[in-house]
Design a protein around this motif. Structure first.
Motif, short mmCIF file in Angstrom:
data_model
loop_
_atom_site.label_atom_id
_atom_site.label_comp_id
_atom_site.label_asym_id
_atom_site.label_seq_id
_atom_site.Cartn_x
_atom_site.Cartn_y
_atom_site.Cartn_z
N GLU A 71 0.81 -1.21 0.00
CA GLU A 71 0.00 0.00 0.00
C GLU A 71 0.85 1.26 0.00
N HIS A 72 1.90 1.30 0.79
CA HIS A 72 2.68 2.54 0.81
C HIS A 72 3.46 2.70 -0.49
N GLN A 73 3.85 1.61 -1.12
CA GLN A 73 4.49 1.72 -2.43
C GLN A 73 3.50 2.22 -3.48
N LEU A 74 2.27 1.68 -3.45
CA LEU A 74 1.24 2.12 -4.37
C LEU A 74 0.92 3.59 -4.17
N LEU A 131 1.26 6.59 -6.77
CA LEU A 131 0.05 7.33 -7.13
C LEU A 131 0.30 8.82 -7.15
N TRP A 132 1.05 9.31 -6.17
CA TRP A 132 1.32 10.75 -6.07
C TRP A 132 2.58 11.15 -6.83
N GLN A 133 3.15 10.23 -7.60
CA GLN A 133 4.32 10.49 -8.45
C GLN A 133 5.51 11.03 -7.65
N ASN A 134 5.63 10.53 -6.43
CA ASN A 134 6.78 10.86 -5.58
C ASN A 134 7.90 9.89 -5.94
N THR A 135 9.00 10.41 -6.43
CA THR A 135 10.08 9.56 -6.96
C THR A 135 11.27 9.42 -6.01
#
Length: 347
Positions: free
Chosen positions: A214-217, A221-225
């Motif tokens: 979930e935290h990876q998804l 989702l928020w495009q945090n790279t």
């Protein structure tokens, strides 16, 4: 090197960074947000309820706006960060709806090298705008960024930031609502603005365990790279030795938990300040409690009032005793989040 990101010495006070890429907020984003955080605030859940109050439809959850705007900044601001340290002077300025396209820019407003010389703190003021140029969100954050070395480092500049956003400057993202249409049974609680007292503490009761998938998804989702959230191979050789959970994921989980006891706090109007006190990892269980720090009416508004709420996130420790500090004044070992918000409730 492609995608290497900025290091501390690349940040010059006064520079304005225009971030790629604009992002259109869709109903799919909102469904994933709901699946990840379980928010139950009625204005963001029901078009019919929101329209009865005077909205054209349900607005986007305020933290979705925050995540989208924040995510744009990561490749330019915090790709080489050790940690995101804190927030201040955050204001949600106008409602956002599905179909709106958001873009972000950040101005460098402060830099300070650490005594070790291997990193420095960078302050940026980020602004999120719609495609028509209207400002929807602005906030300041500061980040501990690695030094690459071999280049000069500019003199220290530390910005002067307000401890609290002036209540007269909030509420723009909440249009005047028709109180006669507010149904306490549908919102989940009869407690409104006047029913809370300064100093009151609220145990939000439930816990949510952070799952790896979930935290990876959520971070994708928020495009945090930021590499610290994704590259487990690289993180094995770091001081911590594993991936960190994105701090915004923790904020949204805590906001979801906050519903128990603050059911009618339907709008986050401002982020006065906040710290990610300690890291959280997959497998940890997050709990939350809140304290009412202040309550204010808003100029010209008799429909909503503002509560200043200290939202505290804990890992692996139930909030019944409201842990915050130890006897020697240090952060309690279970505290992972200390966030100061203005939230709006019907009057």
């Amino acid at each position: 090197m492609a995608g290497a990101g900025r290091f501390f010495e690349d940040f010059i006070v006064g520079d304005v960074i225009r971030h790629a890429t604009p992002r259109t907020v869709t109903l799919g984003d909102l469904a994933l947000n709901q699946a990840l955080y379980g928010n139950r605030y009625v204005v963001q859940s029901s078009d019919a309820f929101a329209q009865g109050l005077g909205y054209p439809r349900s607005p986007v959850d305020d933290l979705v706006t925050f995540h989208v705007v924040f995510g744009k900044t990561v490749p330019d601001v915090s790709l080489n960060a050790f940690a995101n340290l804190g927030y201040a002077a955050g204001r949600f300025l106008t409602p956002v709806y599905p179909g709106d396209t958001l873009s972000s820019t950040s101005e460098v407003i402060g830099v300070r090298p650490t005594s070790k010389g291997d990193a420095g703190v960078v302050w940026v003021r980020t602004r999120g705008t719609r495609a028509d140029g209207e400002l929807v969100l602005e906030y300041v954050r500061w980040v501990l960024v690695r030094v690459q070395g071999g280049r000069p480092i500019q003199d220290t500049v530390v910005p002067d930031l307000p401890a609290v956003v002036d209540p007269a400057e909030i509420g723009g993202a909440c249009p005047r609502i028709d109180l006669s249409a507010w149904d306490d049974a549908l919102s989940g609680s009869p407690r409104r603005f006047d029913d809370y007292a300064v100093g009151e503490r609220i145990d939000h009761v439930d816990g949510m365990t952070v799952e790896e998938a979930e935290h990876q998804l959520a971070t994708r989702l928020w495009q945090n790279t930021a590499r610290v959230h994704f590259d487990n191979h690289a993180q094995k050789s770091s001081k911590i030795g594993r991936r960190l959970v994105y701090g915004g994921h923790v904020i949204s989980l805590a906001r979801g938990l906050m519903y128990n006891g603050l059911e009618n706090a339907f709008h986050v109007a401002a982020i006065n300040g906040g710290r990610h006190v300690a890291p959280i990892f997959a497998g940890d269980t997050l709990y939350a409690w809140s304290e009412i720090l202040d309550k204010q009416t808003l100029p010209g508004r008799d429909d909503v009032g503002a509560l200043r709420v200290r939202l505290v996130g804990l890992k692996n420790d139930a909030p019944g005793a409201f842990p915050l500090k130890t006897e020697d004044g240090k952060d309690h070992p279970s505290v992972v989040l200390d966030l100061d918000l203005w939230v709006l409730l019907p009057r």
